[in-house]
Design an enzyme around this catalytic site. Sequence first.
Site, PDB file in Angstrom:
ATOM      1  N   ARG A 138       0.842  -1.195   0.000  1.00 28.57           N
ATOM      2  CA  ARG A 138       0.000   0.000   0.000  1.00 28.57           C
ATOM      3  C   ARG A 138       0.882   1.252   0.000  1.00 28.57           C
ATOM      4  O   ARG A 138       1.994   1.255   0.522  1.00 28.57           O
ATOM      5  CB  ARG A 138      -0.875  -0.015   1.245  1.00 28.57           C
ATOM      6  CG  ARG A 138      -1.900   1.109   1.364  1.00 28.57           C
ATOM      7  CD  ARG A 138      -2.976   0.986   0.352  1.00 28.57           C
ATOM      8  NE  ARG A 138      -4.184   1.749   0.738  1.00 28.57           N
ATOM      9  CZ  ARG A 138      -5.072   2.187  -0.110  1.00 28.57           C
ATOM     10  NH1 ARG A 138      -4.899   1.974  -1.408  1.00 28.57           N
ATOM     11  NH2 ARG A 138      -6.146   2.838   0.279  1.00 28.57           N
ATOM     12  N   THR A 185      -9.323  -0.093  -9.840  1.00 31.49           N
ATOM     13  CA  THR A 185      -8.475  -1.176  -9.308  1.00 31.49           C
ATOM     14  C   THR A 185      -8.547  -2.358 -10.261  1.00 31.49           C
ATOM     15  O   THR A 185      -9.387  -2.405 -11.151  1.00 31.49           O
ATOM     16  CB  THR A 185      -8.901  -1.586  -7.885  1.00 31.49           C
ATOM     17  OG1 THR A 185      -8.848  -0.449  -7.020  1.00 31.49           O
ATOM     18  CG2 THR A 185      -8.018  -2.656  -7.289  1.00 31.49           C
ATOM     19  N   GLU A 222      -6.149   3.669  -7.708  1.00 29.20           N
ATOM     20  CA  GLU A 222      -7.325   4.161  -7.009  1.00 29.20           C
ATOM     21  C   GLU A 222      -8.437   4.573  -7.962  1.00 29.20           C
ATOM     22  O   GLU A 222      -9.141   3.729  -8.446  1.00 29.20           O
ATOM     23  CB  GLU A 222      -6.992   5.280  -6.028  1.00 29.20           C
ATOM     24  CG  GLU A 222      -7.906   5.325  -4.808  1.00 29.20           C
ATOM     25  CD  GLU A 222      -9.233   6.027  -5.007  1.00 29.20           C
ATOM     26  OE1 GLU A 222      -9.427   6.735  -6.010  1.00 29.20           O
ATOM     27  OE2 GLU A 222     -10.104   5.863  -4.144  1.00 29.20           O
ATOM     28  N   GLU A 246      -4.223   7.614  -4.202  1.00 25.63           N
ATOM     29  CA  GLU A 246      -4.621   6.783  -3.070  1.00 25.63           C
ATOM     30  C   GLU A 246      -4.890   7.570  -1.792  1.00 25.63           C
ATOM     31  O   GLU A 246      -5.641   7.122  -0.921  1.00 25.63           O
ATOM     32  CB  GLU A 246      -3.550   5.722  -2.788  1.00 25.63           C
ATOM     33  CG  GLU A 246      -3.357   4.703  -3.876  1.00 25.63           C
ATOM     34  CD  GLU A 246      -4.554   3.812  -4.086  1.00 25.63           C
ATOM     35  OE1 GLU A 246      -5.481   3.843  -3.257  1.00 25.63           O
ATOM     36  OE2 GLU A 246      -4.570   3.094  -5.088  1.00 25.63           O
ATOM     37  N   ASP A 297      -8.212   8.166  -0.196  1.00 30.18           N
ATOM     38  CA  ASP A 297      -8.868   7.124   0.588  1.00 30.18           C
ATOM     39  C   ASP A 297      -8.878   7.449   2.078  1.00 30.18           C
ATOM     40  O   ASP A 297      -9.607   6.815   2.848  1.00 30.18           O
ATOM     41  CB  ASP A 297      -8.187   5.771   0.370  1.00 30.18           C
ATOM     42  CG  ASP A 297      -8.572   5.121  -0.950  1.00 30.18           C
ATOM     43  OD1 ASP A 297      -9.421   5.682  -1.658  1.00 30.18           O
ATOM     44  OD2 ASP A 297      -8.006   4.064  -1.277  1.00 30.18           O
ATOM     45  N   SER A 299      -7.906   0.608   3.012  1.00 26.71           N
ATOM     46  CA  SER A 299      -8.286   0.072   1.712  1.00 26.71           C
ATOM     47  C   SER A 299      -9.349  -0.999   1.886  1.00 26.71           C
ATOM     48  O   SER A 299      -9.460  -1.621   2.952  1.00 26.71           O
ATOM     49  CB  SER A 299      -7.064  -0.536   1.009  1.00 26.71           C
ATOM     50  OG  SER A 299      -7.444  -1.254  -0.147  1.00 26.71           O
ATOM     51  N   SER A 300     -10.128  -1.222   0.828  1.00 19.04           N
ATOM     52  CA  SER A 300     -11.090  -2.327   0.806  1.00 19.04           C
ATOM     53  C   SER A 300     -10.621  -3.491  -0.055  1.00 19.04           C
ATOM     54  O   SER A 300     -11.355  -4.470  -0.218  1.00 19.04           O
ATOM     55  CB  SER A 300     -12.440  -1.837   0.286  1.00 19.04           C
ATOM     56  OG  SER A 300     -13.007  -0.903   1.164  1.00 19.04           O
ATOM     57  N   GLY A 336     -13.281  -2.309  -7.372  1.00 18.92           N
ATOM     58  CA  GLY A 336     -14.581  -1.755  -7.016  1.00 18.92           C
ATOM     59  C   GLY A 336     -14.605  -0.855  -5.802  1.00 18.92           C
ATOM     60  O   GLY A 336     -15.681  -0.617  -5.245  1.00 18.92           O
ATOM     61  N   GLY A 337     -13.437  -0.368  -5.321  1.00 16.88           N
ATOM     62  CA  GLY A 337     -13.437   0.496  -4.150  1.00 16.88           C
ATOM     63  C   GLY A 337     -14.040  -0.211  -2.952  1.00 16.88           C
ATOM     64  O   GLY A 337     -13.784  -1.396  -2.707  1.00 16.88           O
TER      65      GLY A 337
END
Length: 608
Positions: free
Chosen positions: A118, A423, A443, A462, A465, A486-487, A507-508
Amino acid sequence: MSPRATRPRRQRLVAGLTAVGVTASLTALVSPTAAAHPRHLDKQPVAVGSGGAVSSVDPYATEIGLEVLRRGGNATDAAVATAAALGVTEPYSAGIGGGGFFVHYDAATGDVETIDGRENAPAAMPHDAFIDPETSQPYPFFPDMVTSGVSVGVPGTPATWDAALREWGTYSLAQALRPAVQLARRGFEVDEEFREQTLDNAERFSAIEPTAELFLPGGDAPAVGSVFRNRDLAHTYSELGRRGVDWFYTGPIAGEIAETVQNPPRSGDTNLPVPAGHLTAEDMADYAVERPEATPHEYRGYEVVGMAPPSSGGTTVGEMLNILERFDLASMTTDEALHHYLEASALAYADRGRYSGDNRFVDVPVEELLSDDFAAERACELDPTTAADKPVAAGTADGDYDPTCERTDTELVERPDTEGPSTTHLSVVDRWGNVVAYTLTIEQTGGSGITVPGRGFLLNNELTDFSHVYDPEDPNRIEGGKRPRSSMSPTIVLRDGEPWLALGSPGGSTIITTVAQTLINRIDLGMDLPAALAAPRATQRNTVTVSAEPGFRDAHGAALEAYGHAFSTTSQLGAAAAVEVLPDGEVQAVAEPERRGGGAAGVVYPRR
């Protein structure tokens, strides 16, 4: 040894792939002669066979991964090569200007390990980074906030590739990158999805001179059927492979990235503010991947293993499934099961908002969030006959639980969703049984919109987020050196201790529900993997309305509205990519049949 990796290099195996072999293979893949038009590759959503499998969103990337497997490379080698190719053909979703999470199953040891690649916030990132000084309010998210140097974090993808290859691979970084170098030079055939994404971002891209030059040649997006080449990226990949990952983080390119962030190369033909960012060459040099423990938990006899913070994927998917395990979904009608799925989602997202962040900065109670006792207490809040008013309150993950459903010590925490919908994900299984689930991103679709001049890749956004308004109680508050929540949910599922399924999606913040719903479809609702992945989706992220695809509303909307669920419509959710190991030892690779233009699945030796 590179300081980017946190573990020593293992003795390498013989890859069986020479430089000449890779070049010849890729030449055959994209062009029968050096000057010819790149060969069109059809997208195949399902493939069954042996020898290994790759699933991604792109046929060029999938074919490159398969060629690595054919020539003796393992799952990690193929995953890095596939990811590098996605940086060419899916530059608006991923690339070396971004980051991601890498989950690996080692067939020799039975261990599942992870790499956190990340992005880091710059050390000097201020708490009010996203506040417009003229209005004292947050910048509008799109296009203003995302199209900025402020949104750019230190990229983690090159360090992730290097660390993965050193730990589990048999290829050097140069070998793994070489097919993508050739792909970038020779080009690929533009499809409708690529053109549409370019046009959707035309205002942003035209604001940045090198981005406009690369992606809007002549002022327009590349035409469908034309050939898109990225020679700057080919040169950058070549240099990265030749010089090594330290060149990216401490060499001249690190300074170029910092200069681009601090002085975005605006075209002069835009009204977007494009504020300068805070990333420095020192921030680049200080970057290193992390190696957190994975997040295993049991679900109906399967071991579901995901990613730890700063990803909220492992804990939130895990909590959702742990709550649902208290109910016999398999005995329910589909609508009854989906009601339970939506309600468990809201509960888990409430806890995500209260607890999840970068656990180097905040105390994320991972063990408690994944505990059966906490899930039993949270399941008390799920009414099998009625949808709760949303948003629901978060639970208290403190180790003191009462599964008799008499406790009510919950806390309502409302924080806006700040993740973009882009993503990409890839899943790989090799002939030896090694498995990779790898989700990577820049992102937003198109990231920050800022291309590093002469380098051919977009920088991430990013840092958007993070929560945009600073709150000292928010685990996802902005702090220098921190990684935003993050998801991303790369997931490996084991059955009887052996790998069964690798899965993930873009898909966030909807990634979590896409992965969970696919697992529920496969494990509880009796669908095979192609059906589980293709089924219409809905996402309940502790919001007043459920966001659902049209097909989901058509099939289930009326029945679920009777429970009290309210709906809004979204065109599509996610773009999953998965590989399942079948009972006979064959593998089934599955990609999206339609979402985002469809994905590409392949196996080394297709079933005859």
